[in-house]
Design an enzyme around this catalytic site. Structure first.
Site, mmCIF file in Angstrom:
data_model
loop_
_atom_site.group_PDB
_atom_site.id
_atom_site.type_symbol
_atom_site.label_atom_id
_atom_site.label_comp_id
_atom_site.label_asym_id
_atom_site.label_seq_id
_atom_site.Cartn_x
_atom_site.Cartn_y
_atom_site.Cartn_z
ATOM 1 N N GLY A 25 0.847 -1.197 0.000
ATOM 2 C CA GLY A 25 0.000 0.000 0.000
ATOM 3 C C GLY A 25 0.876 1.237 0.000
ATOM 4 O O GLY A 25 0.630 2.204 0.712
ATOM 5 N N GLU A 58 -2.441 0.306 -8.740
ATOM 6 C CA GLU A 58 -2.731 1.605 -9.360
ATOM 7 C C GLU A 58 -2.962 1.451 -10.859
ATOM 8 O O GLU A 58 -2.476 0.524 -11.484
ATOM 9 C CB GLU A 58 -1.568 2.576 -9.106
ATOM 10 N N ASP A 65 -2.616 -6.970 -7.391
ATOM 11 C CA ASP A 65 -3.443 -7.271 -6.237
ATOM 12 C C ASP A 65 -2.634 -7.958 -5.121
ATOM 13 O O ASP A 65 -2.336 -9.150 -5.210
ATOM 14 C CB ASP A 65 -4.615 -8.150 -6.668
ATOM 15 N N TYR A 70 -17.756 3.946 13.112
ATOM 16 C CA TYR A 70 -16.383 3.510 12.851
ATOM 17 C C TYR A 70 -15.957 2.384 13.804
ATOM 18 O O TYR A 70 -16.048 1.214 13.470
ATOM 19 C CB TYR A 70 -15.372 4.690 12.880
ATOM 20 N N LYS A 105 -10.750 -3.813 12.347
ATOM 21 C CA LYS A 105 -9.581 -3.272 13.064
ATOM 22 C C LYS A 105 -9.303 -4.082 14.335
ATOM 23 O O LYS A 105 -8.135 -4.301 14.682
ATOM 24 C CB LYS A 105 -9.778 -1.784 13.382
ATOM 25 N N TYR A 111 -7.258 2.674 13.436
ATOM 26 C CA TYR A 111 -7.869 3.931 13.845
ATOM 27 C C TYR A 111 -8.840 3.672 14.980
ATOM 28 O O TYR A 111 -9.474 2.617 15.036
ATOM 29 C CB TYR A 111 -8.586 4.598 12.664
ATOM 30 N N LEU A 161 -7.128 11.482 8.882
ATOM 31 C CA LEU A 161 -6.606 12.371 7.845
ATOM 32 C C LEU A 161 -7.385 12.179 6.554
ATOM 33 O O LEU A 161 -7.972 11.127 6.324
ATOM 34 C CB LEU A 161 -5.141 12.043 7.581
ATOM 35 N N ALA A 207 -5.495 -0.288 2.018
ATOM 36 C CA ALA A 207 -6.897 0.084 2.239
ATOM 37 C C ALA A 207 -7.644 -0.230 0.955
ATOM 38 O O ALA A 207 -7.321 0.310 -0.098
ATOM 39 C CB ALA A 207 -7.032 1.562 2.584
ATOM 40 N N THR A 243 -7.654 11.036 3.152
ATOM 41 C CA THR A 243 -7.016 10.176 2.151
ATOM 42 C C THR A 243 -8.151 9.653 1.280
ATOM 43 O O THR A 243 -9.325 9.882 1.574
ATOM 44 C CB THR A 243 -6.280 8.963 2.781
HETATM 45 P P1 NAI Z 1 -4.979 5.050 0.891
HETATM 46 O O1 NAI Z 1 -6.248 4.835 0.140
HETATM 47 O O2 NAI Z 1 -4.295 6.355 0.750
HETATM 48 O O3 NAI Z 1 -3.900 3.916 0.513
HETATM 49 C C1 NAI Z 1 -4.252 2.613 0.184
HETATM 50 C C2 NAI Z 1 -3.082 1.904 -0.464
HETATM 51 O O4 NAI Z 1 -3.444 0.524 -0.668
HETATM 52 C C3 NAI Z 1 -2.671 2.428 -1.849
HETATM 53 O O5 NAI Z 1 -1.270 2.348 -1.980
HETATM 54 C C4 NAI Z 1 -3.324 1.436 -2.809
HETATM 55 O O6 NAI Z 1 -2.674 1.317 -4.069
HETATM 56 C C5 NAI Z 1 -3.169 0.171 -2.010
HETATM 57 N N1 NAI Z 1 -4.083 -0.900 -2.400
HETATM 58 C C6 NAI Z 1 -5.437 -0.911 -2.360
HETATM 59 N N2 NAI Z 1 -5.906 -2.120 -2.770
HETATM 60 C C7 NAI Z 1 -4.825 -2.876 -3.064
HETATM 61 C C8 NAI Z 1 -4.626 -4.207 -3.522
HETATM 62 N N3 NAI Z 1 -5.660 -5.034 -3.742
HETATM 63 N N4 NAI Z 1 -3.360 -4.636 -3.737
HETATM 64 C C9 NAI Z 1 -2.287 -3.825 -3.511
HETATM 65 N N5 NAI Z 1 -2.416 -2.573 -3.049
HETATM 66 C C10 NAI Z 1 -3.661 -2.106 -2.832
HETATM 67 O O7 NAI Z 1 -5.331 4.718 2.407
HETATM 68 P P2 NAI Z 1 -4.773 5.218 3.819
HETATM 69 O O8 NAI Z 1 -5.752 6.141 4.409
HETATM 70 O O9 NAI Z 1 -3.339 5.594 3.735
HETATM 71 O O10 NAI Z 1 -4.927 3.863 4.648
HETATM 72 C C11 NAI Z 1 -3.870 2.986 4.953
HETATM 73 C C12 NAI Z 1 -4.165 2.330 6.297
HETATM 74 O O11 NAI Z 1 -4.197 3.337 7.315
HETATM 75 C C13 NAI Z 1 -5.525 1.623 6.354
HETATM 76 O O12 NAI Z 1 -5.416 0.444 7.116
HETATM 77 C C14 NAI Z 1 -6.383 2.628 7.099
HETATM 78 O O13 NAI Z 1 -7.492 2.033 7.769
HETATM 79 C C15 NAI Z 1 -5.370 3.181 8.080
HETATM 80 N N6 NAI Z 1 -5.726 4.463 8.709
HETATM 81 C C16 NAI Z 1 -6.222 5.513 7.968
HETATM 82 C C17 NAI Z 1 -6.588 6.685 8.598
HETATM 83 C C18 NAI Z 1 -7.123 7.855 7.817
HETATM 84 O O14 NAI Z 1 -7.724 8.746 8.423
HETATM 85 N N7 NAI Z 1 -6.924 7.925 6.531
HETATM 86 C C19 NAI Z 1 -6.451 6.859 10.063
HETATM 87 C C20 NAI Z 1 -5.833 5.733 10.724
HETATM 88 C C21 NAI Z 1 -5.518 4.572 10.060
HETATM 89 NA NA NA Z 2 -1.393 3.866 2.230
#
Ligand code: NAI
Ligand code: NA
Length: 395
Positions: free
Chosen positions: A47, A74, A110, A234, A243, A224, A272, A139, A274
């Site tokens: 990710g 992506e 994937d 949530y 979670k 989170y 945040l 995510a 995202t």
């Molecule tokens: P994001 O949407 O920015 O990043 C998701 C990443 O996962 C991307 O790199 C995407 O290419 C990759 N991805 C998605 N499906 C995929 C797949 N099948 N195979 C390979 N890669 C895949 O999300 P974000 O917000 O950075 O979330 C990352 C983690 O942080 C999650 O577990 C989320 O729950 C957690 N988190 C997020 C918060 C927020 O407010 N955004 C707060 C606290 C935790």
């Molecule tokens: Na990420």
């Protein structure tokens, strides 16, 4: 071509290569000023292309000179159709990393599948030998199970009773009530299958049996918690169950890594903007109020500030300051009593009329556009840009 934002609800269908590049360069600059003592050296980030995962890759590379492999999912560009933002982010990161003499390669596909796990392990074996850190920052709304082929969809629903509260459409600024019906047992099961810890564990099992985890290996996944305001939808909702499962998995992984003195952690991060969080009901209103209060108090952070602090003040520091449930907390500033008391007070006052003053809708909106490389300071959007950008380390 000239690329403009094309939004549909809480997603944007286009992305700007120069804006994405500028975001990445800004994050690199931030981390370069804050080196990590005894940081990671060989890192796999799952990710790695956006949000917390991208920030983790940049922090490891530029805070600790780490070699990095990024895995992500992506969409590449085609003539006249821009790529997804994570594509441009990864292109910018790897281009700069290579200029700076850092190893950086990536795998697009994937990550839930056996094929991508195998491809990644082969690459580690060929190029790095082993890794000392795995950041799990995936995510996704869906997962196809690699053994059964079953396709799971995660949902964002309360459990037990209908949830009703305000949210905001940040495009229009309209504050309105929404109601979400409770999820079924199947919804819970499916959401846990997508966003719980099973795939994290599968990665670790595969990497360990391949012998590519170093002595003292660490892994971290992101979680989170958030305030009582968002709890029903949530942390006590379907995603919260996932979670819970992710957090429980950390202990199982640590047990399985005893012989190499490995450790698995969950870090609870701040809310945040995202791509993942924009899709969660109620969270945008909470974030716009939270940003306002945290900026006023001088404690606002974005993904890069959060992750740099995670590495420097927790993961690679003397004391991880774990909570009662064994988790790392870098949501500590978000959850401060004074911050939460102010947000709660503002929540009661939030209407379409008051929100522009009491909340940071502008900040929310700017962050949202920034995710796609738009409204980034210093970028000339009238300039023709080549959408056909390659990721130099893509396998
Ligand atoms: P994001 O949407 O920015 O990043 C998701 C990443 O996962 C991307 O790199 C995407 O290419 C990759 N991805 C998605 N499906 C995929 C797949 N099948 N195979 C390979 N890669 C895949 O999300 P974000 O917000 O950075 O979330 C990352 C983690 O942080 C999650 O577990 C989320 O729950 C957690 N988190 C997020 C918060 C927020 O407010 N955004 C707060 C606290 C935790
Ligand atoms: Na990420």
């Amino acid at each position: 071509m000239i690329i403009e934002p094309k939004t549909r609800g809480f997603i944007c269908l286009t992305a700007h290569p120069t804006g994405c590049e500028q975001n990445v360069l800004n994050q690199i600059e931030y981390v370069k000023q804050r080196p990590i003592k005894n940081g990671p050296k060989k890192v796999l980030v799952i990710g790695a292309s956006t949000g917390f995962g991208l920030a983790s890759r940049i922090t490891a590379a530029y805070g600790s000179n780490a070699a990095s492999i990024g895995a992500f999912f992506e969409k590449p560009p085609s003539e006249g159709r821009p790529a997804s933002p994570g594509w441009y982010n990864s292109a910018a990161f790897e281009t700069q990393a290579h200029k700076d003499g850092l190893y950086a390669k990536s795998i697009n596909g994937d990550a839930f599948s056996n094929e991508i796990k195998k491809q990644t392990i082969d690459l580690i074996k060929a190029d790095l030998g082993d890794i000392d850190l795995l950041v799990y920052s995936l995510a996704s709304p869906v997962r196809t199970h690699p053994e059964t082929g079953e396709r799971f969809k995660s949902v964002l629903k309360p459990i037990g009773q209908t949830f009703t509260d305000n949210t905001v459409d940040f495009h229009t600024g309209e504050v309105k009530e929404i109601s979400i019906a409770p999820g079924t047992e199947d919804d819970i099961k499916n959401t846990v299958a997508v966003m719980g810890g099973e795939d994290w564990q599968m990665w670790i099992d595969a990497l360990k049996s391949a012998g590519v985890l170093s002595e003292d290996f660490k892994t971290v996944a992101y979680s989170y918690i958030g305030p009582s305001l968002t709890e029903a939808v949530y942390r006590k909702g379907t995603i919260g169950r996932a979670k819970d499962h992710l957090e429980a998995t950390a202990f199982k992984i640590t047990d399985a890594l005893k012989d190499i003195n490995g450790q698995a952690y969950v870090s609870v991060n701040k809310a945040l903007v995202t791509q993942a969080s924009s899709a969660i009901p109620v969270i945008p209103l909470y974030i716009s109020l939270l940003y306002k209060v945290m900026k006023e108090e001088g404690v606002h952070e974005g993904c890069i500030e959060q992750i740099e602090r995670l590495f420097n003040a927790r993961l690679y520091a003397e004391n991880l300051e774990l909570d009662d449930a064994g988790r790392i907390r870098i949501d500590d500033w978000e959850m401060r009593d004074d911050i939460q008391a102010k947000v709660l007070e503002l929540w009661k006052q939030a209407t379409t009329e008051t929100l522009p003053n009491i909340g940071d809708l502008k900040g929310y909106e700017t962050d949202f556009y920034n995710l796609f490389g738009f409204k980034v300071d210093g970028v000339d959007y009238d300039k023709d840009v080549n959408e056909m950008v390659d990721i130099p380390g893509l396998q």
